[in-house]
Structure formats: structure tokens, C-alpha cells
Design an enzyme around this catalytic site. Structure first.
Site, short mmCIF file in Angstrom:
data_model
loop_
_atom_site.label_atom_id
_atom_site.label_comp_id
_atom_site.label_asym_id
_atom_site.label_seq_id
_atom_site.Cartn_x
_atom_site.Cartn_y
_atom_site.Cartn_z
N GLY A 53 27.95 -4.07 -31.45
CA GLY A 53 26.45 -4.57 -31.41
C GLY A 53 26.10 -5.31 -32.65
O GLY A 53 25.19 -6.39 -32.35
N ASP A 112 19.22 4.52 -33.24
CA ASP A 112 18.47 5.35 -31.94
C ASP A 112 18.46 6.81 -32.28
O ASP A 112 17.48 7.38 -33.06
CB ASP A 112 19.57 5.00 -30.71
#
Ligand code: PRP
Length: 190
Positions: A53, A112
Site C-alpha cells: 500500500g 489503522d
């Protein structure tokens, strides 16, 4: 919805709303790069890109760091296709560089739960770096279940499922130049 870059058809179909435009991302990334340039002047900087990512963010970021640096890659498996972490992390591609006594900046697309970085930082600390800092483009503090905090952060976001600029939907859509939300019917459910 009108999308930039002629994004149409299947690529455009799931997109609900653009959260950060390409220009907004590029401006913020440039500012982060300038900040890192100031903070790491004269230091042996190793940027560690967490695949996959962070690829886009890292590539753009380091081009705004105006000093010599090294770049390396590490890959940690934890999620699979789901949107929720299994909490299981393992290295699927390790660093090539020796990090002993070096200034490491780990670059991430999103922070996250913090499980990935918690695992990574603990692992890399065992290799005796001078220092490890975290630079994330997106920070979702409401989801955090570890004590991990970003030293550099692009944008703080609420608990939304976001895609684009490296963030994937079932391993696709990473190459969108902006960050967007998806329409409800496309969002993976628990
Ligand atoms: C995403 C992201 C971070 C991690 C953050 O990676 O790139 O590495 O999840 O989540 P956490 O804070 O809850 O651990 P993912 O495992 O989806 O892999 P990818 O980067 O290859 O898409």
C-alpha cells in the site's frame, strides 16, 4: 459523478466520493517531505516502505526529501482480502539493508489498528537501529488497539473504508490517483 483523468466504466463504478484529490494529496506529501528534509539533515536516513500500500506514497514522498537517503522494502502479511485485521503478522519479504545504528523512517499508507506497525517496530528494534519513526499518509485513530502513534501524519480520517493512492479493494484500485470512499454495496461486510 465527474471523475478526473477520464476514469470511467468499471474503474469508476464503485466510487462514492473523493475524500482527497490528487492535488490535495500531492501538496500534503510535499509538505511531509520538506519536514523530513529539515528533521533528517546530516543523518543516515533509511526509508522503509511497507508493501504494497505504501508504494505510491513512498515514491512521491522521497522525491521531496532533499538529501541523500536509502530506500528499502518490507512486506508484512496480516489482512488478506478482508477489511479487518486477523492480528496475525508475518514477514513475507524482509529488508535487504542492515539497519544497525541508522535512522529508520517507516512509511505507511494507513495506520489503522496499529497491529502491523506494532509488530514491525518491535521486530526492527531488535536489529539495533539508532531510531525508528513512523510516517503515515492516513491515520485512523478511532480504530487503534495498540499504543502505536505516528510521528508524521498526512491526514487524520474517521472510520471509513478508503481506496486509492495505494489503498486496495480486493487487491485492485490501488492505482487511483486520489483517495475515495466506495458505495455501500461494494464495501466488504463483517
Ligand atoms: C494495510 C496498510 C497497513 C496496515 C494497516 O496493509 O498498508 O500496512 O494495513 O492496518 P493496521 O494498522 O490495522 O495493522 P494490508 O495488510 O492491507 O496490505 P497491503 O499494504 O499490501 O494492501
Amino acid at each position: 459523478m465527474e471523475l478526473p483523468h477520464g476514469i470511467t466504466g468499471k474503474l469508476a463504478e464503485p466510487i462514492e466520493k473523493i475524500l482527497f484529490t490528487e492535488q490535495e494529496i500531492q501538496e500534503r506529501v510535499k509538505a511531509l517531505g520538506e519536514q523530513l528534509t529539515r528533521d533528517y539533515q546530516g543523518k543516515d536516513l533509511l526509508v522503509v516502505c511497507v508493501l504494497k500500500g505504501s508504494l505510491y506514497f513512498t515514491a512521491d514522498l522521497i522525491r521531496h526529501i532533499n538529501m541523500p537517503l536509502s530506500l528499502d522494502f518490507i512486506s508484512v502479511s496480516s489482512y488478506g482480502d478482508a477489511t479487518h485485521t486477523s492480528g496475525i503478522a508475518r514477514i513475507t519479504k524482509d529488508l535487504d539493508e542492515d539497519i544497525e545504528d541508522r535512522h529508520v523512517v517507516i512509511t505507511e499508507d494507513i495506520l489503522d489498528t496499529g497491529l502491523t506497525l506494532d509488530y514491525l517496530v518491535k521486530l526492527l528494534q531488535l536489529r539495533n537501529p539508532r531510531e525508528i519513526k513512523i510516517c503515515t499518509l492516513l491515520d485512523k485513530p478511532s480504530k487503534r488497539i495498540t499504543g502505536i502513534r505516528a510521528d508524521y501524519s498526512g491526514f487524520e480520517i474517521p472510520n471509513l473504508f478508503v481506496v486509492g493512492y495505494g489503498l486496495d479493494y480486493k487487491h485492485k484500485y490501488r492505482h487511483l490517483p486520489f483517495i475515495c470512499t466506495f458505495r455501500d454495496e461494494f464495501i466488504p461486510k463483517d
